[in-house]
Design an enzyme around this catalytic site. Structure first.
Site, PDB file in Angstrom:
ATOM      1  N   HIS A 119      -7.430 -50.610  -4.761  1.00 30.25           N
ATOM      2  CA  HIS A 119      -6.751 -51.358  -3.614  1.00 30.25           C
ATOM      3  C   HIS A 119      -5.507 -52.173  -3.912  1.00 30.25           C
ATOM      4  O   HIS A 119      -5.288 -52.814  -4.894  1.00 30.25           O
ATOM      5  CB  HIS A 119      -7.835 -52.383  -3.204  1.00 30.25           C
ATOM      6  CG  HIS A 119      -7.429 -52.976  -1.876  1.00 30.25           C
ATOM      7  ND1 HIS A 119      -7.702 -54.483  -1.559  1.00 30.25           N
ATOM      8  CD2 HIS A 119      -6.907 -52.399  -0.766  1.00 30.25           C
ATOM      9  CE1 HIS A 119      -7.430 -54.599  -0.249  1.00 30.25           C
ATOM     10  NE2 HIS A 119      -6.872 -53.500   0.094  1.00 30.25           N
TER      11      HIS A 119
ATOM     12  N   ASP B 186      12.443 -37.994  -3.074  1.00 34.25           N
ATOM     13  CA  ASP B 186      13.508 -36.868  -2.648  1.00 34.25           C
ATOM     14  C   ASP B 186      13.960 -36.329  -4.249  1.00 34.25           C
ATOM     15  O   ASP B 186      13.425 -37.162  -5.253  1.00 34.25           O
ATOM     16  CB  ASP B 186      14.765 -37.173  -1.898  1.00 34.25           C
ATOM     17  CG  ASP B 186      15.470 -38.193  -2.516  1.00 34.25           C
ATOM     18  OD1 ASP B 186      15.754 -38.497  -3.441  1.00 34.25           O
ATOM     19  OD2 ASP B 186      16.332 -38.788  -1.707  1.00 34.25           O
TER      20      ASP B 186
ATOM     21  N   HIS C  35      17.806 -50.101  -0.526  1.00 30.86           N
ATOM     22  CA  HIS C  35      17.721 -49.094  -1.063  1.00 30.86           C
ATOM     23  C   HIS C  35      17.719 -49.488  -2.836  1.00 30.86           C
ATOM     24  O   HIS C  35      16.849 -49.347  -3.604  1.00 30.86           O
ATOM     25  CB  HIS C  35      18.605 -47.969  -1.040  1.00 30.86           C
ATOM     26  CG  HIS C  35      18.570 -46.643  -1.787  1.00 30.86           C
ATOM     27  ND1 HIS C  35      17.352 -45.940  -1.780  1.00 30.86           N
ATOM     28  CD2 HIS C  35      19.105 -46.070  -2.775  1.00 30.86           C
ATOM     29  CE1 HIS C  35      17.423 -44.995  -2.617  1.00 30.86           C
ATOM     30  NE2 HIS C  35      18.568 -45.133  -3.243  1.00 30.86           N
TER      31      HIS C  35
ATOM     32  N   TYR D 263      17.823 -40.558   1.166  1.00 35.70           N
ATOM     33  CA  TYR D 263      16.827 -41.705   1.409  1.00 35.70           C
ATOM     34  C   TYR D 263      15.419 -41.335   1.711  1.00 35.70           C
ATOM     35  O   TYR D 263      14.435 -42.135   2.194  1.00 35.70           O
ATOM     36  CB  TYR D 263      17.491 -42.752   2.273  1.00 35.70           C
ATOM     37  CG  TYR D 263      18.734 -43.480   1.981  1.00 35.70           C
ATOM     38  CD1 TYR D 263      18.876 -44.279   0.836  1.00 35.70           C
ATOM     39  CD2 TYR D 263      19.869 -42.811   2.579  1.00 35.70           C
ATOM     40  CE1 TYR D 263      20.089 -44.949   0.684  1.00 35.70           C
ATOM     41  CE2 TYR D 263      21.085 -43.503   2.037  1.00 35.70           C
ATOM     42  CZ  TYR D 263      21.240 -44.042   1.082  1.00 35.70           C
ATOM     43  OH  TYR D 263      22.371 -44.842   0.836  1.00 35.70           O
ATOM     44  N   ALA D 264      15.093 -40.061   1.621  1.00 33.98           N
ATOM     45  CA  ALA D 264      13.791 -39.611   1.966  1.00 33.98           C
ATOM     46  C   ALA D 264      12.701 -39.696   0.614  1.00 33.98           C
ATOM     47  O   ALA D 264      12.348 -39.310  -0.100  1.00 33.98           O
ATOM     48  CB  ALA D 264      13.732 -38.066   2.092  1.00 33.98           C
ATOM     49  N   ASN D 265      12.529 -41.136   0.888  1.00 33.89           N
ATOM     50  CA  ASN D 265      11.395 -41.791  -0.180  1.00 33.89           C
ATOM     51  C   ASN D 265      10.435 -42.794   0.367  1.00 33.89           C
ATOM     52  O   ASN D 265      10.855 -43.431   1.551  1.00 33.89           O
ATOM     53  CB  ASN D 265      12.434 -42.702  -1.136  1.00 33.89           C
ATOM     54  CG  ASN D 265      13.343 -41.733  -1.825  1.00 33.89           C
ATOM     55  OD1 ASN D 265      13.423 -40.894  -2.513  1.00 33.89           O
ATOM     56  ND2 ASN D 265      14.747 -42.307  -1.694  1.00 33.89           N
TER      57      ASN D 265
END
Length: 139
Positions: free
Chosen positions: A20, A28, A106, A128-130
Site C-alpha cells: 500500500h 516516455d 517536471h 511529458y508522457a510520464n
C-alpha cells in the site's frame, strides 16, 4: 496488489510485490532513470510500446489510489494528458474508489521518481508522457 494476468514477468513481479502506497513510474523514452532504480525497459522503437497501451496493461494488474504527473503534461501534450485522465476516470468507476491526481513541476517529478519501486520505460516520444502510480488496496 495484482489484479489479473500480465505477460511481462518483470512488470508483473513488481506489481505483485507492491505494498500500500508503493509507487511505480511509467515513462516516455526520454525520461532520465536514476541508476539506483529498477528499470523495466519495454522500449523497442519510437512509439512501441505506447505510453497509453502500457498504462492500460498496468491498470489491468495494479490497484491504484494516487497518480502524479508533471504540470507541463497538461499544456504541452494535452491530447495524451486527456487520454490518461479518461483512463483514470474509467479506473475510478470500475473499482468504485477515488483516485487522487496530483500535479508537480517536471523537475520535481524527475526527483520524485527516485521513490518508485520500478520505472517502466516505453517507446513513447510524446513530451511529458510520464506518470507515477501509487498503489492502493483491493479491499
Amino acid at each position: 496488489m495484482k489484479k489479473n494476468t500480465l505477460l511481462n514477468s518483470e512488470l508483473s513481479y513488481v506489481i505483485a510485490t507492491l505494498g500500500h502506497t508503493d509507487e511505480i513510474t511509467i515513462c516516455d523514452a526520454g525520461l532520465p532513470i536514476p541508476d539506483a532504480s529498477q528499470r523495466i525497459d519495454l522500449a523497442l522503437i519510437q512509439g512501441i510500446p505506447t505510453f497509453i497501451d502500457t498504462v492500460k496493461a498496468t491498470l489491468t494488474e495494479m490497484q491504484i489510489e494516487g497518480v502524479i504527473v508533471a504540470e507541463e503534461f497538461k499544456t504541452v501534450s494535452p491530447q495524451m494528458h486527456d487520454e490518461l485522465m479518461t483512463l483514470i476516470a474509467a479506473e475510478e468507476a470500475q473499482c468504485s474508489k477515488s483516485i487522487t491526481v496530483s500535479y508537480i513541476p517536471h523537475e520535481e517529478f524527475k526527483i520524485h521518481t527516485r521513490e518508485s519501486k520500478a520505472i517502466v520505460r516505453t517507446g513513447e516520444c510524446t513530451p511529458y508522457a510520464n506518470v507515477i502510480f501509487q498503489s492502493g488496496v483491493v479491499f
